[in-house]
Design a protein around this motif. Structure first.
Motif, PDB file in Angstrom:
ATOM      1  N   GLY A  74       0.848  -1.180   0.000  1.00  0.00           N
ATOM      2  CA  GLY A  74       0.000   0.000   0.000  1.00  0.00           C
ATOM      3  C   GLY A  74       0.881   1.226   0.000  1.00  0.00           C
ATOM      4  N   ASN A  99      -3.213   1.771  -5.475  1.00  0.00           N
ATOM      5  CA  ASN A  99      -4.567   2.145  -5.038  1.00  0.00           C
ATOM      6  C   ASN A  99      -4.977   3.552  -5.456  1.00  0.00           C
ATOM      7  N   SER A 102      -8.585   3.663  -7.066  1.00  0.00           N
ATOM      8  CA  SER A 102      -9.591   3.248  -6.084  1.00  0.00           C
ATOM      9  C   SER A 102      -9.868   4.341  -5.055  1.00  0.00           C
ATOM     10  N   THR A 103      -8.802   4.970  -4.561  1.00  0.00           N
ATOM     11  CA  THR A 103      -8.977   6.037  -3.571  1.00  0.00           C
ATOM     12  C   THR A 103      -9.637   7.260  -4.188  1.00  0.00           C
ATOM     13  N   ALA A 285      -8.602   1.847  -0.379  1.00  0.00           N
ATOM     14  CA  ALA A 285      -7.933   0.828  -1.197  1.00  0.00           C
ATOM     15  C   ALA A 285      -8.727  -0.471  -1.264  1.00  0.00           C
ATOM     16  N   SER A 286      -9.960  -0.451  -0.790  1.00  0.00           N
ATOM     17  CA  SER A 286     -10.743  -1.695  -0.698  1.00  0.00           C
ATOM     18  C   SER A 286     -11.508  -1.994  -1.988  1.00  0.00           C
ATOM     19  N   ALA A 290      -7.363  -2.744  -6.591  1.00  0.00           N
ATOM     20  CA  ALA A 290      -6.303  -2.161  -5.761  1.00  0.00           C
ATOM     21  C   ALA A 290      -5.569  -3.242  -4.976  1.00  0.00           C
ATOM     22  N   GLN A 291      -6.321  -4.187  -4.427  1.00  0.00           N
ATOM     23  CA  GLN A 291      -5.692  -5.270  -3.668  1.00  0.00           C
ATOM     24  C   GLN A 291      -4.757  -6.086  -4.555  1.00  0.00           C
TER      25      GLN A 291
END
Length: 531
Positions: A74, A99, A102-103, A285-286, A290-291
């Motif tokens: 991250g 991420n 996503s963010t 980041a979920s 992103a993961q």
């Protein structure tokens, strides 16, 4: 013998598979461990990959006798004690790219949710109510979005705002006006953003300069219809001040994805009881993408470091071999200190950075030193997102011109001289630093002022009238407040009759002490510098 890599906090399978492809690496996967368990076990590993749950504190790092690298899957490395890792000779890496989208998408989703009151309408419906008039919202078209921090995430949010036909005001001291214009962003100071924005979104890292940057005074400047989003770091906004502003109707709404303490329940965060607030549990980041991205990026950087000795995305070490690093260590620290000092006093948007090298050092490859100067210059605002690896590319992405010069025949009394010049929209500042034959580094000139200071510690940077009694008054204020003076460096300008005083102090000063010093008539400008 294989390198042992400990993976905690669960990493995506694709990242694990990358590590397992290397015959030199053995992967050990464990669930998030307690601090006591990790401290007892960490000595058995060469590398560890963590997410946010695992805290790599100083005592754990000091017990890591064989650890060579810590990788954060991250961006944020708040959970890693970087100074302790550096002292132990452990490289700290992160995954800064994974991420971003996503963010940015979450931040913009929160903006839309605030505009149309979606979560509140949903909760009403679940309660069996039909309250259409209660949830009358506003359009985004034509509204002004203030973006604080225009790095990767802030830029992506701005792009989405432009697609919704919003006007975008942006604050970022390291984004050039030309680059901002290309993005359709109007650069602004913070006060204008606070006063004119209909929405504000924050995308800066947590640093000494950004901690608590928005509080009661800043909320008082905002429109009563303003709505604010924080998907960066909880400590950037005073949570109590935000809760009070919502309760008192100072602003219209807020959406928060991050908190000073997570989870925010014990003690109970005041935001949880504030009206017109959307709260989500750190979901930036979920996403599946992103993961996947951060897992792949972390696994690749760790494998490349262990197997090939390649350092990328490092937060604390340059990308060079060990022998050259030992030779350059004092120069790296000096160059970074020059950048850090200027960043803490310069005003305006940075447009050009020139790093010049004179003497024997100019015969060597100094690209790492230039990166170190840029890292020091940008880090006070960009924080952990800037490192030795990305400093140059980050400058380019912000539209900042970087010039590197060598002059082995430069005529001065100093050998091995580094000159850092920073031109902004408001001023040009130049700082000189040199390394003496004893391998001692000192800063020797600031603009037209000559002096010598070791670039370590806390300093009061003071422009004052060059007349008797000023230094004594400064000493009196500090003494009355139990602040010890460790050293005093003075520079004088006979033309302007303005002196530069660099007061080295043993401890930080409070706002009260700073105001007392600023009240001295002869003091024209005062900054607290940390090196």
């Amino acid at each position: 013998m294989k390198f042992k890599v400990l993976v905690t906090d669960k990493l995506e399978k694709e990242g694990i598979d990358i590590l397992k492809k290397y015959k030199e690496i053995e992967v050990i996967e464990k669930d998030t461990m307690t601090p006591e368990e990790l401290k007892a076990d960490i000595k058995n590993y060469d590398a560890i990959i963590v997410r946010s749950a695992t805290k790599m504190k100083k005592d754990i790092i000091e017990a890591a006798d064989n650890l060579k690298v810590i990788s954060r899957a991250g961006v944020g490395v708040d959970n890693i004690d970087i100074p302790a890792a550096t002292a132990k000779g452990i490289v700290v890496m992160n995954a800064p790219m994974g991420n971003t989208v996503s963010t940015a998408e979450l931040a913009f989703a929160l903006i839309i949710s605030l505009a149309r009151k979606i979560p509140f309408a949903y909760a009403s419906m679940k309660d069996g109510k039909w309250e259409r008039s209660k949830f009358n919202g506003i359009e985004l078209k034509g509204k002004t979005l203030g973006v604080i921090g225009l790095g990767r995430i802030g830029t992506e949010v701005s792009k989405r705002a432009k697609a919704f036909e919003m006007n975008v005001l942006g604050f970022d001291p390291y984004l050039s006006e030309e680059r901002a214009k290309d993005l359709g962003i109007e650069l602004s100071d913070l006060n204008r953003i606070y006063k004119e924005s209909d929405f504000i979104t924050i995308h800066t890292p947590l640093t000494d300069q950004t901690r608590g940057m928005i509080g009661k005074n800043e909320f008082a400047m905002m429109k009563k219809t303003m709505r604010i989003v924080n998907a960066a770091r909880g400590e950037i906004i005073s949570e109590q001040a935000l809760a009070d502003a919502l309760k008192e109707g100072v602003i219209a709404g807020a959406a928060v994805d991050v908190y000073a303490k997570e989870p925010p329940f014990e003690p109970r965060n005041p935001l949880l009881d504030a009206p017109n607030l959307i709260t989500v549990p750190h979901l930036g980041a979920s996403t599946e993408e992103a993961q996947f991205n951060v897992a792949m990026e972390s696994a690749e950087t760790v494998a490349n470091f262990l197997v090939h000795g390649v350092i990328v995305n490092s937060m604390n070490m340059p990308s060079i071999n060990k022998e050259l690093f030992e030779e350059f260590k004092v120069y790296i620290k000096l160059a970074e200190s020059l950048g850090s000092l200027i960043s803490q006093v310069v005003e305006g948007q940075v447009e050009e950075v020139t790093v010049s090298y004179e003497g024997d050092i100019s015969h060597k490859d100094v690209s790492l030193l230039t990166r170190a100067a840029l890292k020091g210059l940008f880090q006070s605002f960009m924080g952990e997102s800037v490192n030795y690896v990305n400093a140059v590319s980050m400058s380019q992405s912000q539209g900042i011109s970087v010039v590197e010069k060598k002059d082995p025949d430069f005529s001065s009394e100093y050998t091995n001289l580094i000159r850092l010049s920073v031109r902004t929209t408001k001023e040009t500042m130049e700082l000189w630093g040199c390394v003496y034959s004893s391998n001692v580094a000192k800063i020797v000139k600031f603009n037209d002022y000559f002096f010598e200071m070791k670039p370590e510690g806390i300093f009061l940077f003071i422009y004052n009238e060059d007349k008797p009694g000023v230094v004594g008054k400064i000493g009196t204020v500090l003494g009355n407040n139990s602040v010890n003076i460790a050293g005093l460096m003075l520079g004088r300008d006979s033309k302007t009759k303005i002196a530069l005083s660099m007061v080295h102090i043993d401890s930080e000063i409070s706002d009260k002490v700073k105001k007392e010093l600023e009240a001295i008539d002869a003091i024209k400008k005062l900054k607290v510098i940390k090196l």
